[in-house]
Enzyme design. Structure first.
Site, PDB file in Angstrom:
ATOM      1  N   ARG A 247       0.854  -1.183   0.000  1.00  0.00           N
ATOM      2  CA  ARG A 247       0.000   0.000   0.000  1.00  0.00           C
ATOM      3  C   ARG A 247       0.895   1.240   0.000  1.00  0.00           C
ATOM      4  O   ARG A 247       2.043   1.201   0.440  1.00  0.00           O
ATOM      5  CB  ARG A 247      -0.917   0.007   1.216  1.00  0.00           C
ATOM      6  CG  ARG A 247      -1.838  -1.218   1.302  1.00  0.00           C
ATOM      7  CD  ARG A 247      -2.692  -1.164   2.560  1.00  0.00           C
ATOM      8  NE  ARG A 247      -3.592  -2.311   2.655  1.00  0.00           N
ATOM      9  CZ  ARG A 247      -3.292  -3.437   3.315  1.00  0.00           C
ATOM     10  NH1 ARG A 247      -2.117  -3.544   3.950  1.00  0.00           N
ATOM     11  NH2 ARG A 247      -4.159  -4.421   3.360  1.00  0.00           N
ATOM     12  N   LYS A 272      -2.638  -2.103   7.436  1.00  0.00           N
ATOM     13  CA  LYS A 272      -4.077  -1.979   7.582  1.00  0.00           C
ATOM     14  C   LYS A 272      -4.546  -2.882   8.714  1.00  0.00           C
ATOM     15  O   LYS A 272      -4.171  -4.040   8.794  1.00  0.00           O
ATOM     16  CB  LYS A 272      -4.769  -2.360   6.273  1.00  0.00           C
ATOM     17  CG  LYS A 272      -6.228  -1.968   6.214  1.00  0.00           C
ATOM     18  CD  LYS A 272      -6.789  -2.182   4.819  1.00  0.00           C
ATOM     19  CE  LYS A 272      -8.224  -1.725   4.725  1.00  0.00           C
ATOM     20  NZ  LYS A 272      -8.768  -1.908   3.360  1.00  0.00           N
ATOM     21  N   HIS A 344      -2.418   3.114  -6.182  1.00  0.00           N
ATOM     22  CA  HIS A 344      -2.846   1.872  -5.534  1.00  0.00           C
ATOM     23  C   HIS A 344      -3.020   0.730  -6.527  1.00  0.00           C
ATOM     24  O   HIS A 344      -3.036  -0.443  -6.130  1.00  0.00           O
ATOM     25  CB  HIS A 344      -4.158   2.105  -4.781  1.00  0.00           C
ATOM     26  CG  HIS A 344      -4.497   1.022  -3.803  1.00  0.00           C
ATOM     27  ND1 HIS A 344      -3.711   0.729  -2.708  1.00  0.00           N
ATOM     28  CD2 HIS A 344      -5.530   0.134  -3.766  1.00  0.00           C
ATOM     29  CE1 HIS A 344      -4.246  -0.261  -2.032  1.00  0.00           C
ATOM     30  NE2 HIS A 344      -5.350  -0.646  -2.658  1.00  0.00           N
ATOM     31  N   ARG A 347      -0.572  -2.221  -6.628  1.00  0.00           N
ATOM     32  CA  ARG A 347      -0.845  -3.341  -5.722  1.00  0.00           C
ATOM     33  C   ARG A 347      -1.803  -4.337  -6.386  1.00  0.00           C
ATOM     34  O   ARG A 347      -1.586  -5.548  -6.330  1.00  0.00           O
ATOM     35  CB  ARG A 347      -1.432  -2.800  -4.422  1.00  0.00           C
ATOM     36  CG  ARG A 347      -1.875  -3.834  -3.402  1.00  0.00           C
ATOM     37  CD  ARG A 347      -2.329  -3.105  -2.146  1.00  0.00           C
ATOM     38  NE  ARG A 347      -3.022  -3.958  -1.211  1.00  0.00           N
ATOM     39  CZ  ARG A 347      -2.422  -4.682  -0.272  1.00  0.00           C
ATOM     40  NH1 ARG A 347      -1.105  -4.680  -0.185  1.00  0.00           N
ATOM     41  NH2 ARG A 347      -3.125  -5.416   0.572  1.00  0.00           N
ATOM     42  N   HIS A 378      -3.812  -8.979   3.851  1.00  0.00           N
ATOM     43  CA  HIS A 378      -5.274  -9.007   3.946  1.00  0.00           C
ATOM     44  C   HIS A 378      -5.693  -9.771   5.196  1.00  0.00           C
ATOM     45  O   HIS A 378      -5.041 -10.756   5.576  1.00  0.00           O
ATOM     46  CB  HIS A 378      -5.886  -9.680   2.718  1.00  0.00           C
ATOM     47  CG  HIS A 378      -5.828  -8.826   1.492  1.00  0.00           C
ATOM     48  ND1 HIS A 378      -5.814  -9.332   0.210  1.00  0.00           N
ATOM     49  CD2 HIS A 378      -5.772  -7.474   1.347  1.00  0.00           C
ATOM     50  CE1 HIS A 378      -5.748  -8.342  -0.664  1.00  0.00           C
ATOM     51  NE2 HIS A 378      -5.726  -7.205   0.004  1.00  0.00           N
ATOM     52  N   TYR A 387      -9.771 -10.504  -6.311  1.00  0.00           N
ATOM     53  CA  TYR A 387      -9.091 -10.426  -7.593  1.00  0.00           C
ATOM     54  C   TYR A 387      -9.582 -11.505  -8.561  1.00  0.00           C
ATOM     55  O   TYR A 387      -9.507 -11.337  -9.770  1.00  0.00           O
ATOM     56  CB  TYR A 387      -7.577 -10.558  -7.392  1.00  0.00           C
ATOM     57  CG  TYR A 387      -7.005  -9.430  -6.576  1.00  0.00           C
ATOM     58  CD1 TYR A 387      -6.867  -8.155  -7.116  1.00  0.00           C
ATOM     59  CD2 TYR A 387      -6.630  -9.621  -5.253  1.00  0.00           C
ATOM     60  CE1 TYR A 387      -6.362  -7.111  -6.369  1.00  0.00           C
ATOM     61  CE2 TYR A 387      -6.117  -8.583  -4.497  1.00  0.00           C
ATOM     62  CZ  TYR A 387      -5.990  -7.328  -5.058  1.00  0.00           C
ATOM     63  OH  TYR A 387      -5.505  -6.290  -4.308  1.00  0.00           O
TER      64      TYR A 387
END
Length: 415
Positions: A247, A272, A344, A347, A378, A387
């Site tokens: 990120r 995150k 972004h 990524r 994640h 994805y």
């Protein structure tokens, strides 16, 4: 002199001349007997009339120029420089040891300044578009005070427009509901916030040709005397973004201690969800980071940030956005179909290219997906599964691989 006497703790005399002499004596005693250098800083000095500027000169001229008992710092607008250029003030201008004129902010600095001000109030995402920042820079002429006024006015106007739009839409819905119900037609207005399902944003997945053109342009960024080291940072920071799927905030927050160039491991701290993780570097990116670190150490040997700004501190998120658009334009890539490219999206591109490579190598994607989840930081597996379901660029590779493997299961039907 009364204010100086108050700040110095000197008792006020009966007559102004006596107070003036006491202030001078106190300053002289501090400088010669106590070994302390008093510093008098005058803000908004451009508003001082010539008479007061002459009085300040007398403080510097206490012992006929042999020793100045006080260091005088004058801060003001451009008018101060014009005022000191007047002939009656030659004497004080000749005593200026160091003079610095803070030039207006450049177009790139306008974006960095606005991003910094937003970060001070806890806003890490871009609020103003590039076109808006360009307009603000032109209107403010690069002056921070005018830029502050422009930004506040924009935010207040946007807030008022949003409230007005919400009120207008709610009123129209309520009127339509009453009209339909008056005609005997059942009608109901959903409460605000419903439906709660959020439409997924479809990112731009960079093609190999776009990546090659982008990185070629990044390697050609010239050195900037106002931002030394920028031409070293830009080619590497975007390669780390793409090569590691980080990120934007994770890569800008990297410190020298977070990048282990001996083992090729990045320590991502406070990602995150406030989670830490370790990210191995690809051999090519690892070698690039080692060469980059040697260059940067020559200028900032004790820097805390791995990608330092001119002060040796981390760059802001807006710097990445501004640098990205500058390199994208330099590469001549122009407008793309679908949503516009963003920082972004490096990524997203990393994840899609990795999944495509696994499919091409006939690897078990379902078994490897948890590893990609951990690598990307994640929390749930469904965040990485995104994805597979939402990125169109993944479908051609999966379709081709599936067709080659299973086309014999259902034979083609000919009329």
């Amino acid at each position: 002199y009364r204010r100086l006497a108050h700040r110095l703790g000197t008792p006020l005399a009966r007559f102004p001349e006596e107070t003036e002499q006491q202030v001078r004596d106190t300053l002289w005693a501090l400088a010669t007997q106590q070994g302390r250098q008093p510093v008098l800083a005058v803000d908004e000095a451009h508003l001082l009339p010539p008479r007061l500027l002459q009085e300040l000169r007398f403080l510097l001229n206490y012992q006929l120029d042999s020793t100045a008992p006080v260091a005088l710092v004058l801060c003001g607008h451009t008018e101060l420089r014009h005022k000191l250029a007047l002939r009656p003030l030659d004497a004080i201008r000749q005593r200026v040891t160091v003079a610095y004129h803070l030039a207006p902010l450049t177009a790139a600095e306008v974006g960095q300044y606005v991003a910094h001000q937003l970060q001070q109030v806890g806003v890490d995402r871009p609020v103003f578009t590039d076109h808006a920042l360009q307009t603000g820079g032109e209107w403010s002429r690069g002056l921070p005070r005018r830029l502050n006024t422009w930004a506040r006015a924009c935010l207040m106007a946007a807030y008022a427009a949003a409230r007005e739009r919400e009120t207008r839409v709610a009123t129209q819905r309520g009127t339509l509901q009453q009209y339909l119900q008056g005609r005997g037609i059942p009608a109901y207005v959903l409460p605000p916030g419903l439906p709660g399902h959020r439409i997924r944003y479809v990112p731009h997945i960079y093609t190999p040709a776009e990546l090659a053109a982008f990185f070629r342009a990044a390697d050609q960024i010239p050195a900037d005397p106002h931002s030394p080291g920028r031409h070293w940072v830009i080619p590497v920071i975007f390669r780390v973004l793409y090569g590691c799927g980080l990120r934007a905030g994770e890569v800008t927050r990297l410190t020298v201690d977070d990048v282990d160039l001996t083992t090729g491991i990045l320590h991502i701290r406070g990602g995150k969800g406030s989670k830490d993780r370790r990210v191995p570097l690809a051999p090519e990116v690892w070698a690039l980071c080692r060469a980059y670190d040697q260059q940067v150490r020559s200028r900032w040997p004790q820097r805390p940030a791995f990608f330092p700004n001119p002060r040796g501190r981390p760059y802001s998120r807006h710097f990445l956005d501004a640098a990205f658009h500058a390199v994208w334009a330099r590469a001549g890539l122009g407008v793309v179909a679908g949503n516009p490219p963003r920082v972004h999206d490096f990524r997203h591109t990393f994840a899609v290219h990795r999944l495509n490579q696994w499919v091409q190598d006939h690897r078990a994607v379902a078994a490897l997906l948890p590893y990609l989840t951990l690598y990307l930081g994640h929390a749930p597996l469904t965040a990485t599964d995104y994805y597979l379901h939402w990125v169109p660029d993944f479908f051609p590779v999966l379709t081709a691989a599936s067709a080659a493997r299973h086309e014999a299961l259902i034979p083609a039907v000919t009329p």
